[in-house]
Every structure is written in structure tokens, then in C-alpha cells.
Design a protein around this motif. Structure first.
Motif: not given
Length: 309
Positions: A92, A221, A225, A282
Motif C-alpha cells: 500500500q 475495494q 482504493a 485493492q
């Protein structure tokens, strides 16, 4: 405002054509890999070599590039601090800082600043994957409680460095810079085909972005996102801008770095998440969402930083 529109409209229209072509299956999902190979292995090296062949190392502004990566490091480490040091947070964090410099950045910077702007963007591109993918690999391989992947962490990092260097981006950049030091002009019989190939990069790359968007589904997601997309297209450029202004930076090279930070999440993050089997859905959704949020960031950045401002 007219400069912003003239720069963004071709990008949006070409992307929209790609979306339509993807929806109507004129370009099938299976063909995206072939398009990607065309962009990365043929068109990109031609443009990079030809542009960097006319650039002297002393013309490369290092402070704006360092500012860009400084902002990346702050966001990446901040993501690990907030979400914990684990594989999901590392991917991420990478998504929050990894720009789509090829498919969107090159045609956009070329439209706004021409070859002069590209000469500032290409050094960033040459270091982009090397620095950020190595950083993410370190975080992933050394994350507490991580299951072994069969590779020693040092070997995994070395593989990431080797892959980032032995790549159709840094090599033609270095080759172009080396050629430029000879003082020789590229022979016309070679220069003209390189020019034509380079001119095809922008349209083909943007069509590929559109085709990819046509085959992306957000699903459940979208919240995660959206957070990643805003980190990438809002927080990242604001940090680059703030750090740069605090250091007294200005001019075209700095403007290119701010615009690069506005760009949506690059496809390498998706490939990275697939390789490690972490938050793939994601990241896929975030790549799509960031493409739309980037339009706002890019428009604001161009309004403030485009030529004539």
C-alpha cells in the motif's frame, strides 16, 4: 486555463478511445500484454535514447529529483507507521508513491513542455523503479513475522536492483547520455525512425491505459482504493510542492517533479502485489480510481505550474 485544457484534453480523449475500444473488444484484454511489450520494448527505448542523446549530465537538475524521492520516503514510512510494518502496508505504501510515469507522464510532459521537459522527467524515470521497488522489497522481505519466500532478504533486494537496472528504461537513458558525450549527431537514417517510434509512444500508451480501465472492476475495494488514490494524487504532489518551496526550488525541472507526483498509480505496483500475493484486488482498484482523481490534481498543477505561469 486554455493551456490546462489543451494539455489534458488529448490525454483524456485518447484514454477514452482506449476505453471504448476495450469495451467493444476491438482490443481484447489478451492483447494488452502485446501492447505493453510494444510500448516498453520498442517505443520507449527509441524516445529515451533520442531525447537523452542531446542532454549533458550537467543539465540534469538533481535537487528536484531528490525532493520527489524525499516525499516518497515520508509517505512510505508514514504508511508503515500507521498501518503497521507488514506486507500489506508495504504494498500500500508503494502504491501511494509509485507514479505512472511512462504511459501518462511521458505524453503529458511532452505535450506541456516538449523535449525540454522530458529531459527532466527521464532521469526521474531511470531511478524510479530502482529506488522505490528496492525500498518496497526491503520492507516486504524484512517485515516482522513474514513467511520465508525461499530467498535470503539480501538476495531478494539484489534481484530487485538488478531487475530495475537491466530494464528497457535505464539502459537507453544511459546509452543516450553516453552518445551525447561523443559530440556526434545521430545519423539521419537512424534518427528519423527513432523520432517516428518516439512519436507513437504517447498515443499507444494512452490507448493501453484506456483498454486496461475498460477491464477493471472496482467491486468492494473502492474505499481502500480511494484512500490510496488520494495519497498518491493529492498528498504526494502536495508534499513534493511543500518540500520544494521550503528549499527554494522553482523552474521547469521542479514543475515536472510536481506534475509527476500528481500522476496515477503505476502498473508496476499491480505486478508487485501479484508477485507477493498481497492486496491484489485493492491495488487493481486503486490504479483505476487514481486515474480519475489524477485528472483533478494534474489540472490544478498545470494551472499553477504550466508555461507562462
Amino acid at each position: 486555463m486554455q493551456q490546462v485544457t489543451s494539455a489534458l484534453l488529448p490525454v483524456m480523449l485518447l484514454t477514452a478511445v482506449g476505453v471504448v475500444a476495450g469495451r467493444l473488444r476491438w482490443i481484447r484484454p489478451e492483447a494488452v500484454k502485446d501492447l505493453s511489450n510494444l510500448v516498453f520494448l520498442v517505443l520507449t527505448p527509441a524516445l529515451l535514447f533520442r531525447t537523452m542523446g542531446g542532454v549533458q549530465p550537467g543539465q540534469v537538475a538533481l535537487a528536484p529529483v531528490a525532493t520527489y524521492f524525499g516525499a516518497c520516503l515520508l509517505i512510505f514510512l508514514g504508511t508503515l507507521a500507521v498501518r503497521g510494518w507488514n506486507r500489506a502496508a508495504a504494498v500500500q505504501g508503494l502504491a501511494a508513491v509509485f507514479s505512472n510515469n511512462f504511459m501518462i507522464g511521458v505524453p503529458l510532459v511532452g505535450l506541456v513542455w516538449g523535449e525540454a521537459g522530458l529531459a527532466h522527467l527521464f532521469p526521474l524515470i531511470s531511478l524510479h523503479s530502482l529506488v522505490l521497488l528496492t525500498l518496497a522489497t526491503l520492507a516486504l522481505e524484512l517485515a516482522p513475522g513474514t513467511a520465508p519466500t525461499g530467498l535470503h532478504p539480501a538476495r531478494a533486494v539484489l534481484q530487485a536492483i538488478r531487475s530495475a537496472i537491466w530494464h528497457p528504461v535505464p539502459l537507453p537513458i544511459l546509452a543516450g547520455l553516453a552518445w551525447g558525450q561523443t559530440g556526434w549527431a545521430i545519423p539521419e537514417v537512424v534518427d528519423k525512425p527513432l523520432q517516428l517510434l518516439g512519436q507513437a509512444l504517447g498515443p499507444v500508451a494512452l490507448l493501453m491505459v484506456g483498454v486496461s480501465l475498460a477491464n477493471t472492476r472496482l467491486g468492494p475495494q473502492w474505499r481502500g482504493a480511494l484512500v490510496l488514490a488520494l495519497l498518491k494524487t493529492a498528498v504526494h504532489p502536495l508534499l513534493v510542492l511543500g518540500i520544494g518551496l521550503a528549499l527554494g526550488l522553482s523552474g521547469q525541472a521542479f514543475a515536472v517533479m510536481v506534475l509527476a507526483a500528481c500522476l496515477p498509480i503505476g502498473a508496476n505496483v499491480f505486478l508487485f502485489s501479484q508477485r507477493y500475493g498481497v492486496v491484489q484486488d485493492q491495488v487493481t482498484a486503486a490504479v483505476a480510481v487514481s486515474t480519475f482523481t489524477a485528472v483533478v490534481s494534474i489540472a490544478i498543477a498545470l494551472a499553477l505550474l504550466a508555461p507562462g505561469r
